[in-house]
Design a protein around this motif. Structure first.
Motif, PDB file in Angstrom:
ATOM      1  N   ASN A  39     -13.170   8.443  -6.324  1.00  0.00           N
ATOM      2  CA  ASN A  39     -14.268   7.475  -6.243  1.00  0.00           C
ATOM      3  C   ASN A  39     -13.760   6.101  -5.859  1.00  0.00           C
ATOM      4  OD1 ASN A  39     -15.797   9.545  -7.192  1.00  0.00           O
ATOM      5  ND2 ASN A  39     -15.875   8.797  -9.300  1.00  0.00           N
ATOM      6  N   ALA A  40     -12.657   5.732  -6.453  1.00  0.00           N
ATOM      7  CA  ALA A  40     -12.108   4.399  -6.189  1.00  0.00           C
ATOM      8  C   ALA A  40     -11.733   4.271  -4.718  1.00  0.00           C
ATOM      9  CB  ALA A  40     -10.895   4.140  -7.081  1.00  0.00           C
ATOM     10  N   GLN A  41     -11.051   5.275  -4.190  1.00  0.00           N
ATOM     11  CA  GLN A  41     -10.681   5.219  -2.765  1.00  0.00           C
ATOM     12  C   GLN A  41     -11.935   5.138  -1.898  1.00  0.00           C
ATOM     13  OE1 GLN A  41      -8.177   8.518  -1.666  1.00  0.00           O
ATOM     14  NE2 GLN A  41      -6.312   7.452  -2.300  1.00  0.00           N
ATOM     15  N   HIS A  42     -12.910   5.908  -2.278  1.00  0.00           N
ATOM     16  CA  HIS A  42     -14.147   5.938  -1.500  1.00  0.00           C
ATOM     17  C   HIS A  42     -14.872   4.591  -1.550  1.00  0.00           C
ATOM     18  CE1 HIS A  42     -17.879   7.460   0.177  1.00  0.00           C
ATOM     19  NE2 HIS A  42     -18.520   6.945  -0.858  1.00  0.00           N
ATOM     20  N   VAL A  75       0.838  -1.191   0.000  1.00  0.00           N
ATOM     21  CA  VAL A  75       0.000   0.000   0.000  1.00  0.00           C
ATOM     22  C   VAL A  75       0.881   1.251   0.000  1.00  0.00           C
ATOM     23  CG1 VAL A  75      -1.691   1.329   1.290  1.00  0.00           C
ATOM     24  CG2 VAL A  75      -1.880  -1.149   1.181  1.00  0.00           C
ATOM     25  N   ILE A  76       0.619   2.115  -0.958  1.00  0.00           N
ATOM     26  CA  ILE A  76       1.379   3.369  -1.052  1.00  0.00           C
ATOM     27  C   ILE A  76       0.592   4.465  -0.348  1.00  0.00           C
ATOM     28  CG2 ILE A  76       2.267   5.119  -2.632  1.00  0.00           C
ATOM     29  CD1 ILE A  76       2.566   2.946  -4.733  1.00  0.00           C
ATOM     30  N   ASP A  77       1.271   5.204   0.488  1.00  0.00           N
ATOM     31  CA  ASP A  77       0.659   6.383   1.086  1.00  0.00           C
ATOM     32  C   ASP A  77       0.584   7.448  -0.002  1.00  0.00           C
ATOM     33  OD1 ASP A  77       0.017   8.674   2.407  1.00  0.00           O
ATOM     34  OD2 ASP A  77       1.451   8.380   4.054  1.00  0.00           O
ATOM     35  N   SER A 113       3.701  11.316 -14.108  1.00  0.00           N
ATOM     36  CA  SER A 113       3.417  10.323 -13.074  1.00  0.00           C
ATOM     37  C   SER A 113       1.913  10.295 -12.844  1.00  0.00           C
ATOM     38  CB  SER A 113       4.133  10.714 -11.781  1.00  0.00           C
ATOM     39  OG  SER A 113       3.791  12.040 -11.431  1.00  0.00           O
ATOM     40  N   ALA A 114       1.393   9.150 -12.510  1.00  0.00           N
ATOM     41  CA  ALA A 114      -0.050   9.051 -12.282  1.00  0.00           C
ATOM     42  C   ALA A 114      -0.335   7.978 -11.244  1.00  0.00           C
ATOM     43  CB  ALA A 114      -0.769   8.721 -13.583  1.00  0.00           C
ATOM     44  N   PRO A 115      -1.264   8.274 -10.348  1.00  0.00           N
ATOM     45  CA  PRO A 115      -1.603   7.302  -9.309  1.00  0.00           C
ATOM     46  C   PRO A 115      -2.571   6.253  -9.850  1.00  0.00           C
ATOM     47  CG  PRO A 115      -2.945   9.237  -9.021  1.00  0.00           C
ATOM     48  CD  PRO A 115      -2.064   9.509 -10.217  1.00  0.00           C
ATOM     49  N   GLN A 116      -2.622   5.138  -9.205  1.00  0.00           N
ATOM     50  CA  GLN A 116      -3.477   4.042  -9.657  1.00  0.00           C
ATOM     51  C   GLN A 116      -3.965   3.238  -8.453  1.00  0.00           C
ATOM     52  OE1 GLN A 116      -1.668   2.719 -13.310  1.00  0.00           O
ATOM     53  NE2 GLN A 116      -2.396   0.649 -12.892  1.00  0.00           N
ATOM     54  N   LEU A 117      -5.219   2.890  -8.499  1.00  0.00           N
ATOM     55  CA  LEU A 117      -5.788   2.041  -7.452  1.00  0.00           C
ATOM     56  C   LEU A 117      -6.651   1.010  -8.175  1.00  0.00           C
ATOM     57  CD1 LEU A 117      -5.877   2.039  -4.295  1.00  0.00           C
ATOM     58  CD2 LEU A 117      -8.062   3.184  -4.473  1.00  0.00           C
ATOM     59  N   GLY A 140      -6.631   7.487   1.289  1.00  0.00           N
ATOM     60  CA  GLY A 140      -5.213   7.737   1.554  1.00  0.00           C
ATOM     61  C   GLY A 140      -4.276   6.715   0.922  1.00  0.00           C
ATOM     62  N   GLU A 141      -4.855   5.715   0.224  1.00  0.00           N
ATOM     63  CA  GLU A 141      -4.006   4.626  -0.285  1.00  0.00           C
ATOM     64  C   GLU A 141      -3.954   4.590  -1.820  1.00  0.00           C
ATOM     65  OE1 GLU A 141      -4.954   1.511   3.355  1.00  0.00           O
ATOM     66  OE2 GLU A 141      -5.398   0.919   1.294  1.00  0.00           O
ATOM     67  N   LEU A 142      -2.800   4.195  -2.308  1.00  0.00           N
ATOM     68  CA  LEU A 142      -2.640   3.933  -3.738  1.00  0.00           C
ATOM     69  C   LEU A 142      -2.006   2.561  -3.892  1.00  0.00           C
ATOM     70  CD1 LEU A 142      -0.947   7.315  -4.808  1.00  0.00           C
ATOM     71  CD2 LEU A 142      -3.379   6.763  -4.902  1.00  0.00           C
ATOM     72  N   ASP A 143      -2.231   1.929  -5.047  1.00  0.00           N
ATOM     73  CA  ASP A 143      -1.570   0.649  -5.316  1.00  0.00           C
ATOM     74  C   ASP A 143      -0.256   0.842  -6.049  1.00  0.00           C
ATOM     75  OD1 ASP A 143      -3.358  -1.038  -4.131  1.00  0.00           O
ATOM     76  OD2 ASP A 143      -4.653  -1.133  -5.899  1.00  0.00           O
ATOM     77  N   LYS A 144      -0.287   1.789  -6.980  1.00  0.00           N
ATOM     78  CA  LYS A 144       0.879   1.970  -7.835  1.00  0.00           C
ATOM     79  C   LYS A 144       0.996   3.435  -8.188  1.00  0.00           C
ATOM     80  CE  LYS A 144       0.302  -2.226 -10.527  1.00  0.00           C
ATOM     81  NZ  LYS A 144      -0.404  -2.679 -11.713  1.00  0.00           N
TER      82      LYS A 144
END
Lengths: 386, 834
Positions: free
Chosen positions: B191-194, B70-72, B88-92, B200-204
């Motif tokens: 939305n995905a986090q919700h 889990v990435i902060d 760079s882009a976050p991903q969940l 507060g979490e990211l996968d990649k």
């Protein structure tokens, strides 16, 4: 729930806002749509983007309001859009001329009251955009970059006390006591660290900062026309110590321009005699200047006079043609008839075209006397809708 | 030049012997169809796999992942603000089920995607910002939406870990930039986090880096995170799926072999049937070259349309196989986001080449023979058989040499999967070569055995087989290979299933499995909850599990830690150091699963490095345990160790066992009542259900192999049928003589039946040792090299009578037509043919 595009379509604002709304909306449509920009018809996308109603849920700039500082340097989330614009003409120790332009734009995608119900820090009401350009006059080179970010969770934003404005690692930060402000921009090509401090008081544009563009459409608009600037530029492994003058423009609003307005030419001129001139000419579909064009004559002693279109005579002396075949006026004759003044405004580099999501021409200019050819000052020129 | 008259003769022959032409046609068609079907399905599955991987991650150069999994999200902000890494882009991501299908819910930041230009291009100008404006808005590919019957603005419910998610289709994509979009549901990261409860979490974090940025990130990145070169990672993932494809490729090669034998048989027969005609042609002055040309052209005339029919059939069949295969990959390896069918020209070409070339090759050998043999001999069938009686011995020597070679080959220190398959194919081939000799020898032995008491007809049957060895040898070999393959697969699957079942029973202790709510509550909450549950009378024992994906020296692996585990519920340890368990519990080392040990060449006592919150740290491998949950392997750490190096990991599941005094239902009721008082949802599932589901997945995995098994049998059956028909029909004149000297039709029918049964029986008998050998290889070599799994070999005894039955049935069916034909003919007409 409205979509972003219609919301942007509804933005009615002042000239420079116009630029922002076009850029964001068209940026999204261009980038996301994956289409090629149609360079020969930039006004088409502009016309498509603009027009429409004032969006609900946002405050509108509809009356003169006492602006408060430093509070009003900060965010105005109740309004749909706002921007912070810096430009300057600087020289290094060897007298090499460098000019820069840095702008931050905030655009709301959700009205202030809307519920952000997601349990997530990423839930954002705003998108941010920033542009940086550096004109290396000696080498006839124009470097630029564009960045986007959502407001949350902290990649971009603005805070006050002290004023901090940032997108990624591009930042403008005020000191604890106000000025000087530190500008810090890092790109792959160059890095710019500047310190700016006003040498002339802030000027409230329009009527005490209330800038009426056309009936029912206005914004709040003020400028620091003359800021003493010093700092360093790192370019290709070489460090340059820079000094010179900057210009700061600030505007916020929720409404856009009329449908018949297709572009503008905006002049920000800093004369060596200490006087400054700002003038924007709004062009209609026929390419004619509209009556709502306006400006300000800002004198050394701090007195300011509003400029009406009838006081100005603008003539294009020379065009520069870009790769797509579009002609941009890069040399102008500007007559300020009321004061019996005439200047030749010439681009320091012809190609200062911003290859951002929507193309526009924004660049450093030199002011010369038409007769003696003597350099009388420098400034910035912004042209859209060509 | 071959004259027009000859072509006419040739054409007339084909027309007269239509059943034989048809049989050749069917043989080629089937052989081509199966090879093409398996190959196409394989290719499509492979492409699907590639797309699924590259669709999400393939377009970027690097990724940041967390050792804890889990990435902060603050890392992303800092990456932008401190380093200015804009591309760079976050991903969940999460796997969710919607309207009966499995999807990947992908949370992205549309604005960040602009800098990477991967999803952005596809998503369209209005759709992307909409994502950010609708709290539950998602984007689907239009064809996916159509398939699911969804229109823009429709609400639909999906399931995530047993919990419902309410989604709204905010817009659709007209076309997929990449087939991975077929199984993607795209939503905004907020939305995905919700929705997933992962605030507060990211996968990649996906990155496109230049060299300067790469260096900057390397020095900057905190040790609990890891930078991954995407291209290299994909190498690992595809290696994983490679094993599965190899399995199927091996099967398709066996199909190819059997298909090839079948075509060979049919074509040889066609040539042999015409020996007399050929003899006449030769006597009339036809040159050898002309003769060979004639026969080859004939074979091409049949082979080309038959191959095309085979392609068409194979194409249809592959759709079905692909469906099964995708399901398998989905279940076993990877959330496959694509199911698109790919028409690979290479597969089609392969099928075409197989059909035409095998036919030509199969014709070439008898054609050459026919052209070589003296004209007078050509008119006699016995000449060929005489020739064969010498040749099969030579062939058998080659076969025996093949086995010796195989044995020597095995001694080479090779680990490769390909070499394992080569050995497998070599084994089957050598076996085929030995078959005619084995058949002939067993016939001789059998004849001796039965001589004292048997009827003449049985002896005639036995001798008939031995005399027609050129025909019967091939028929028996192809049936035996097919039967052996089926047997081997059955043994392998049975052994595998048995081992999985045993492992499931042992590792799935208790009665109820409870998933903890996400986002994880704090530790005090967990302790309190477990205490509350423990106080219930119905609860006998509770163990808690912490499981996460962590970075290791071998890539990202699942790391599991079970607290309060009973001794009997430790998985079977396959190798261990002294007092391994004790040291494990004290946190002096780790356990790793068998596949990991196999692939990384680790033994008990070796060191294995894991990325901990203190950075990379080497741990002693105390034991290797059996585990089938991952073919890449998992790591098991004791709670003491977890506490020290991954303290942030929260409990994600509890396993409860009922107390001795209560029933399962009582436990469930008590748990429901208790958990209702707690905040959050606690999906419960019975351990029995987990076990059943696991086995169901297992069975589904092997559905495709069973389908291929059946196809293989069909091909072998056709082969047997054609060989028997040839054998029997050739003998019609012989039978006519038998009838003429007083044998009744019934007696003759019995003779034919005896002979076909004998062939079937021989094939089944020969298949048994081969099947057993193949099973051994599948279990101990192929599976081990593919997955690193060992298994306990079981021998399902029922397959012996089953294959015998199968062989006999095939033989009986094959006897029907010759008997019928013999029955209809009068003695006179049959004799006249001679």
């Amino acid at each position: 729930m409205q979509t972003l595009i219609p919301q942007i379509n509804h933005i009615k604002s002042s000239t420079r806002f116009w630029c922002m709304s076009i850029t964001i909306a068209t940026a999204l449509s261009l980038l996301y749509g994956g289409q090629q920009e149609s360079p020969d018809q930039p006004t088409l996308s502009l016309a498509a983007v603009l027009g429409g109603e004032i969006a609900p849920g946002f405050k509108t700039a509809d009356q003169v309001m006492a602006l408060q500082f430093p509070l009003d340097h900060g965010p105005h989330p109740a309004y749909r859009n706002e921007w912070w614009y810096f430009s300057g003409n600087l020289v290094d120790e060897q007298g090499l001329h460098f000019a820069y332009m840095l702008s931050f734009f905030r655009i709301a995608i959700l009205a202030p009251g809307t519920d952000l119900s997601q349990q997530s820090h990423w839930a954002s009401r705003h998108i941010w955009m920033a542009h940086i350009a550096l004109s290396d006059v000696a080498n006839n080179r124009h470097l630029q970059q564009e960045r986007f970010s959502r407001g949350q969770p902290g990649m971009a934003g603005v805070t006050i006390k002290p004023l901090t404005l940032w997108l990624d690692n591009w930042q403008v930060k005020a000191s604890a006591e106000g000025f000087p402000w530190q500008i810090s921009v890092n790109t792959a090509d160059f890095s710019l660290q500047l310190q700016i401090s006003p040498v002339k008081a802030m000027v409230l544009q329009g009527e005490r900062g209330f800038s009426q563009k056309s009936p029912g459409h206005a914004s709040y608009y003020y400028s620091y026309p003359r800021l003493q600037t010093s700092g360093t530029l790192k370019l290709q492994g070489k460090q340059h110590q820079l000094t010179g003058l900057s210009w700061f423009d600030r505007e916020w609003s929720s409404s856009a321009l009329g449908d018949d307005q297709v572009g503008w030419d905006w002049f920000a001129l800093q004369l060596d005699d200490g006087n400054d001139l700002m003038y924007y000419q709004l062009r209609d579909t026929q390419g004619q200047a509209q009556a709502s064009s306006q400006g300000k004559w800002m004198q050394t002693d701090g007195t300011n006079n509003t400029i009406r279109p009838k006081e100005i005579d603008l003539q294009v002396l020379r065009y520069w043609r870009d790769e797509s075949g579009t002609n941009y006026p890069v040399q102008w004759s500007l007559s300020y008839k009321t004061r019996a003044k005439r200047w030749i405004i010439t681009a320091l580099i012809d190609d200062q075209l911003m290859h951002t999501a929507v193309k526009y021409w924004e660049g450093a200019v030199q002011i010369t006397d038409p007769d003696s050819k003597k350099i009388l000052g420098r400034g910035y020129l912004e042209m859209t809708g060509y | 030049m071959v004259s027009r008259l000859l072509w006419q003769s040739s054409l007339r022959f084909m027309r007269q012997q239509y059943w034989q032409t048809a049989l050749s046609f069917i043989a080629i068609t089937l052989g081509v169809a199966i090879v093409v079907a398996v190959d196409l399905a394989n290719e499509s599955a492979r492409m699907a796999f590639d797309w699924s991987v590259s669709g999400l991650d393939g377009q970027v150069s690097h990724q940041i992942v967390a050792n804890s999994g889990v990435i902060d999200e603050a890392l992303f902000v800092n990456l932008r603000k401190q380093l200015g890494i804009t591309r760079s882009a976050p991903q969940l991501e999460a796997r969710i089920q919607c309207l009966g299908e499995s999807f990947s819910l992908l949370g992205i930041d549309p604005i960040s995607e602009l800098s990477l230009r991967r999803h952005a291009m596809a998503i369209g100008n209005e759709a992307m910002p909409q994502l950010m404006q609708q709290a539950n808005g998602v984007i689907l590919l239009r064809q996916t939406a159509d398939r699911l019957g969804l229109k823009t603005a429709d609400d639909f419910i999906c399931q995530y870990r047993g919990k419902p998610l309410q989604l709204k289709l905010s817009s659709t994509l007209a076309q997929a930039p990449n087939p991975a979009f077929e199984r993607l549901i795209i939503t905004d990261i907020a939305n995905a986090q919700h929705m997933l409860g992962r605030r507060g979490e990211l996968d990649k974090i996906a990155l496109e880096l230049n060299d300067a940025e790469l260096q900057a990130i390397k020095t900057w990145l905190p040790p609990r995170y890891r930078l991954i070169d995407t291209q290299r990672r994909h190498g690992g993932v595809s290696a994983m799926s490679q094993a599965f494809h190899h399995n199927l490729t091996a099967m398709s090669l066996l199909v190819l072999l059997v298909g090839g034998l079948l075509i060979y048989n049919a074509m040889t027969f066609s040539a042999l049937r015409r020996q007399r005609v050929i003899g006449i042609y030769r006597a009339l002055g036809l040159s050898r070259r002309e003769l060979i040309t004639l026969l080859l052209v004939e074979s091409v005339v049949v082979a080309v349309p038959a191959s095309f029919t085979g392609l068409a059939l194979g194409l249809a069949l592959s759709q079905y196989l692909l469906h099964l295969e995708i399901q398998t990959i989905d279940d076993l390896y990877f959330r496959l986001t694509v199911s698109g069918f790919v028409l690979s020209p290479a597969s089609l070409l392969k099928g075409m080449i197989l059909g035409v070339f095998t036919s030509v090759l199969a014709t070439l050998s008898p054609a050459m023979n026919a052209s070589r043999v003296a004209v007078i001999n050509l008119q006699r069938r016995s000449a060929t058989e005489q020739h064969w009686q010498v040749r099969y011995k030579k062939i058998a020597v080659i076969g025996a040499a093949g086995f010796v070679g195989l044995y020597l080959y095995e001694q080479l220190p090779t680990q490769g999967l390909t070499s394992a398959y080569i050995a497998l194919i070599l084994m089957v081939f050598s076996f085929c070569l030995l078959t005619p000799l084995a058949l002939s020898l067993s016939c001789r032995i059998l004849e001796k055995l039965v001589r004292p008491w048997s009827s003449i007809s049985l002896r005639l049957a036995i001798r008939g087989v031995a005399a027609g060895i050129s025909r019967s040898g091939i028929a028996v070999a192809s049936l035996a290979v097919a039967l052996a393959t089926v047997m081997a697969m059955t043994i392998m699957i049975a052994s595998f299933r048995f081992s999985v079942d045993t492992w499931l029973t042992q590792s799935l202790s208790g009665d109820v499995h409870i998933s903890m709510p996400k986002p994880p509550q704090d530790k005090a909450f967990h302790t309190a909850l477990i205490d509350d549950l423990r106080r219930l009378d119905e609860v006998g024992h509770i163990s808690s599990r912490r499981s996460f994906r962590g970075e290791t020296q071998a890539g990202r692996l699942r790391i599991v830690s079970i607290e309060n585990r009973l001794l009997e519920h430790y998985p079977p340890l396959l190798a261990q150091v002294d007092s391994a368990l004790q040291r494990y519990i004290q946190g002096q080392g780790i356990f790793i699963s068998e596949p990991l040990a196999y692939h990384q060449h680790l033994q008990a006592g070796d060191l294995f490095s894991l990325y901990t919150q203190e950075g990379l740290k080497a741990f002693t491998v105390l034991a290797i345990f059996r585990d089938y949950s991952s073919s890449r392997g998992i790591v098991s750490v004791a709670p003491a160790l977890l506490q020290k190096y991954w303290p942030a990991q929260a409990i994600d599941a509890l396993t409860l066992r009922r107390s001795e005094s209560s029933s399962y239902d009582e436990l469930l009721t008590a748990l429901k009542t208790e958990l209702a008082k707690q905040p959050g949802d606690y999906p419960m599932v019975s351990i029995r259900t987990i076990r059943e589901r696991s086995l169901a997945i297992f069975d589904r995995t092997f559905a495709i192999t069973q389908v291929v098994d059946v196809l293989l049998l069909i091909v072998a059956f056709i082969g047997l049928l054609s060989a028997l028909l040839a054998l029997q029909l050739e003998k019609s004149s012989e039978y006519a003589i038998y009838r003429a000297i007083g044998m009744s039709r019934l007696q003759l029918a019995a003779l034919i039946l005896q002979q076909t049964c004998l062939l079937g029986f021989s094939a089944a008998l020969l298949a048994m040792p081969l099947g057993f050998l193949l099973a051994q290889r599948l279990i101990h070599v192929i599976n081990r090299r593919s997955f690193g799994w060992s298994m306990e070999q079981v021998f399902p005894v029922e397959i012996l009578p089953q294959s015998l039955l199968l062989a006999i049935i095939a033989a009986l069916l094959a006897a029907i037509y010759p008997i019928a034909k013999m029955w209809q003919k009068t003695i006179a007409s049959a004799l006249r043919e001679e």
